[in-house]
Enzyme design. Structure first.
Site, mmCIF file in Angstrom:
data_model
loop_
_atom_site.group_PDB
_atom_site.id
_atom_site.type_symbol
_atom_site.label_atom_id
_atom_site.label_comp_id
_atom_site.label_asym_id
_atom_site.label_seq_id
_atom_site.Cartn_x
_atom_site.Cartn_y
_atom_site.Cartn_z
ATOM 1 N N SER A 152 21.295 0.508 -45.007
ATOM 2 C CA SER A 152 22.435 0.841 -45.861
ATOM 3 C C SER A 152 23.585 -0.083 -45.512
ATOM 4 O O SER A 152 23.741 -0.485 -44.357
ATOM 5 C CB SER A 152 22.846 2.302 -45.626
ATOM 6 O OG SER A 152 24.142 2.556 -46.146
ATOM 7 N N LYS A 166 20.809 5.215 -41.717
ATOM 8 C CA LYS A 166 19.913 5.382 -42.854
ATOM 9 C C LYS A 166 18.624 4.588 -42.676
ATOM 10 O O LYS A 166 18.618 3.467 -42.176
ATOM 11 C CB LYS A 166 20.592 4.920 -44.157
ATOM 12 C CG LYS A 166 21.685 5.814 -44.671
ATOM 13 C CD LYS A 166 21.165 7.140 -45.206
ATOM 14 C CE LYS A 166 20.396 7.013 -46.507
ATOM 15 N NZ LYS A 166 21.217 6.581 -47.646
ATOM 16 N N ASN A 216 16.097 4.116 -45.535
ATOM 17 C CA ASN A 216 15.718 4.432 -46.917
ATOM 18 C C ASN A 216 14.274 4.032 -47.201
ATOM 19 O O ASN A 216 13.827 2.965 -46.765
ATOM 20 C CB ASN A 216 16.651 3.699 -47.887
ATOM 21 C CG ASN A 216 18.093 4.138 -47.738
ATOM 22 O OD1 ASN A 216 18.376 5.319 -47.614
ATOM 23 N ND2 ASN A 216 19.016 3.183 -47.728
ATOM 24 N N ARG A 224 1.050 -15.555 -89.923
ATOM 25 C CA ARG A 224 1.783 -15.916 -88.702
ATOM 26 C C ARG A 224 3.110 -15.187 -88.792
ATOM 27 O O ARG A 224 3.798 -15.276 -89.804
ATOM 28 C CB ARG A 224 1.997 -17.437 -88.610
ATOM 29 C CG ARG A 224 0.735 -18.264 -88.495
ATOM 30 C CD ARG A 224 0.167 -18.287 -87.082
ATOM 31 N NE ARG A 224 1.069 -18.921 -86.139
ATOM 32 C CZ ARG A 224 1.190 -20.253 -86.000
ATOM 33 N NH1 ARG A 224 0.487 -21.073 -86.758
ATOM 34 N NH2 ARG A 224 2.017 -20.758 -85.107
#
Length: 499
Positions: free
Chosen positions: A297, A303, A305, A337
Site C-alpha cells: 500500500s 497491508k 493486498n 465487406r
C-alpha cells in the site's frame, strides 16, 4: 498540445505500455499481442503467401526468400504505419507499401519478387488471417499456463479431499463442505473453459476483394492450381485451419474464439473472487504467495493486498463487454465487406487475448503458491455450531417423530431451530443440542446417534465422489497426486497464525 508539452517522447509517445492496464502489462503479453506482434503476423501472412505462390509456380523462383527476408517486423515503424492506416482504414495498406519497397531493395538478382506480394489477396484476407495467427500463438501460451494451473488444482483437490470447511450460499454458512471439493470446482471451471478454447478453429481467410475468389481464379487459370487449393496451402503454411469458403461476413470464427476466451476469464474470475473472500483477515482460510513489492500500500505499511486475485478479477470483469462487442460487430457485417463493424473487432479481440493470457499467468502463480490454512477452515466451520447440521438432522430424525399438537416431525424440528436462533450466537450451540434432545425421544435416537448426526464429517454427501468425477472428466488437464513431479506443490500451513 504536442508530445513535448505533455512530457512524452520516444516509445512512451508511440504506444501503450499498459500504465492503466497493470493486469496485462507484461513482456510476454506485449510480445504476443502488442502492435509489433500484429505487424509480425501480417508480415508472416504475406511471406507465407509468397511461399505458396512460388511452390505453385505462380510467382518467380526465389521470390519467397526475398519476401521472407523483407518481412521482419523490426524493419518497420509501427507508429508511422498506424498513423498512415487512417488513409485506407486498416494497417495492411500502408504496410504493403513499405513491404514492397523492402522487397524491391532486396531483390538484387532481379527475381521479380514483388510480384509475389499480396497477389490476388485483399486487405481483409490478410488481416483476418493475421489475427488468427496472432490468436494461435497467444492461445498456445495461454493453454500452457492454464494446464499448469489445472494440474495444481487437481493436486489440491486430492490433497484436501477430507479437509473440512464451511460451504456458503447467499453469503451465509450453509452446509459442511471440503476444501478439496472447492479446488475441484475451480478445476472444473478452468478445465472446461480450456477444453472449449482448445476446440476453437482458427481458419485462414482467402476470398479476394468481394469474397468471390475472382482474382484468384484469374491467377490460377490455365494452371494445375485452384484458388481453394492455394487457400488450403496457405493454411498449412501458417499452421491454421483450412476454411471451406471465405468468411468475410460470417464471423463465427471470431465470436467462437471470443466466447472461449471470455469463458476462460469467467472461470478465472470465479477462482479469484473466492480467493479474495477467503483471504480476508476475518476469514483467513487462504493467502496468496508473497513476493517482494507485491500487495503493498502507498500509505499503510502493514497491508498485504491479494493483488494477484485483484488483477485477475479486473480482467474477468472486462471480458463480457469485449465478447459482446464481437457479437455486435458480427450482427452488423453488412453487404459483402462491412463498413465499420470489422474495424471494431480488432481492439475487442486483441483485448480478450491480452487479458486472458495475462490472467492465465497470474492465476498460475497464484495457485502454485497458494497458502491453505485448514485450522482456520475448521474454526469458521465451527462458528455455526451444530445448527449447520439441521438439514441432515431433519432428514434422519423427522420421519421418526410422531405428530405432536398438530405439528409434523419436520415442523417440530423447525421449531427447535427457530427457538435456537432467538438466543445469542454464543449460546446457540448448547441451546440447539438441549432443545433437540428434548424434542427427540431417546428411545428413538440415542445420544450417540445424535452426536453422529451433529458431526460435520457425517454430512458431506458425495463431496469426494464429485471431486473424483470432475478430475476423471478432464484427464488431459489433471495430474494425479502421485504423478505431480512437474507440478509445483501448493503450500499447506497449519493455520495457527491465521486465527
Amino acid at each position: 498540445m504536442n508530445n513535448a508539452a505533455l512530457g512524452l517522447s520516444g516509445s512512451a509517445a508511440d504506444g501503450d505500455a499498459g500504465l492503466l492496464s497493470p493486469v496485462s502489462a507484461s513482456p510476454l503479453v506485449g510480445a504476443l499481442t502488442g502492435d509489433r506482434a500484429v505487424l509480425a503476423a501480417i508480415l508472416a501472412v504475406e511471406s507465407g503467401w509468397a511461399a505458396v505462390l512460388e511452390k505453385a509456380g505462380l510467382a518467380p523462383s526465389g521470390s519467397a526468400a526475398v519476401v521472407a527476408s523483407a518481412a521482419e517486423a523490426g524493419r518497420y515503424d509501427v507508429a508511422d504505419i498506424a498513423f498512415r492506416a487512417q488513409g485506407g482504414g486498416n494497417p495492411v495498406i500502408p504496410l504493403l507499401a513499405d513491404l514492397r519497397k523492402q522487397v524491391q531493395a532486396r531483390d538484387t538478382s532481379s527475381v521479380g519478387a514483388v510480384k509475389a506480394v499480396h497477389t490476388s489477396l485483399t486487405s481483409q484476407d490478410v488481416l483476418d488471417t493475421a489475427l488468427m495467427l496472432l490468436a494461435r500463438n497467444t492461445v498456445e501460451a495461454l493453454l500452457a499456463d492454464l494446464k499448469s494451473t489445472t494440474a495444481v488444482l487437481a493436486a489440491l483437490a486430492e490433497q484436501h479431499a477430507d479437509t473440512l470447511c464451511v460451504g456458503r450460499s447467499l453469503t451465509q454458512h450453509s452446509l459442511p463442505f471440503t476444501f478439496g471439493l472447492r479446488a475441484a470446482q475451480w478445476f472444473h471451471g478452468v478445465a472446461a473453459a480450456g477444453r472449449q478454447l482448445e476446440q476453437v478453429q482458427l481458419p485462414v481467410q482467402f476470398g479476394g476483394a468481394a469474397g468471390t475468389l475472382a482474382a484468384g481464379t484469374v491467377l490460377t487459370s490455365g494452371t494445375a492450381s485452384t484458388p481453394f487449393g492455394l487457400a488450403d496451402s496457405l493454411a498449412a503454411q501458417l499452421g491454421l485451419a483450412a476454411a471451406p469458403a471465405p468468411w468475410h461476413t460470417n464471423r463465427l470464427a471470431i465470436t467462437s474464439l471470443g466466447n472461449a476466451l471470455a469463458s476462460v476469464l469467467d472461470a478465472y474470475g470465479k477462482l479469484a473472487a473466492d480467493v479474495l473472500f477467503l483471504s480476508r483477515p476475518e476469514v483467513a482460510e487462504l493467502a496468496e504467495p508473497r513476493a517482494a513489492g507485491r500487495g503493498v500500500s502507498s500509505a499503510m505499511p502493514q497491508k498485504q493486498n491479494p493483488v494477484l486475485a485483484v488483477l485477475v478479477r479486473s480482467a474477468a470483469l472486462q471480458a463480457p463487454q469485449l465478447a459482446a462487442q464481437l457479437h455486435l460487430a458480427a450482427a452488423n457485417f453488412n453487404d459483402e465487406r462491412p463498413d465499420g463493424a470489422w474495424h471494431t473487432e480488432w481492439p475487442a479481440l486483441r483485448g480478450l487475448l491480452s487479458l486472458a493470457l495475462a490472467a492465465a499467468g497470474h492465476v498460475k502463480e497464484l495457485t502454485e503458491g497458494l497458502q491453505v490454512f485448514p485450522v482456520a477452515m475448521r474454526r469458521n466451520l465451527d462458528l455455526a455450531g451444530p445448527l449447520l447440521l439441521a438439514e441432515g438432522v431433519g432428514a434422519a430424525v423427522a420421519p421418526l417423530l410422531e405428530e405432536k399438537d398438530g405439528a409434523t416431525g419436520k415442523q417440530q424440528l423447525q421449531a427447535v431451530v427457530d427457538r435456537t436462533l432467538e438466543v445469542p450466537a454464543a449460546d446457540q450451540a448448547g441451546t440447539y443440542r438441549r432443545l433437540l434432545r428434548e424434542a427427540v425421544p431417546a428411545g428413538q435416537v440415542t445420544d450417540l446417534r445424535l452426536e453422529e448426526l451433529l458431526d460435520p464429517a457425517s454430512y458431506l454427501g458425495q463431496a469426494a465422489g464429485i471431486s473424483r468425477r470432475i478430475l476423471a472428466a478432464f484427464p488431459d488437464f489433471a495430474l494425479s497426486a502421485t504423478d505431480s513431479s512437474n507440478t509445483s506443490a501448493p503450500n499447506d500451513a497449519n493455520g495457527a497464525n491465521r486465527g
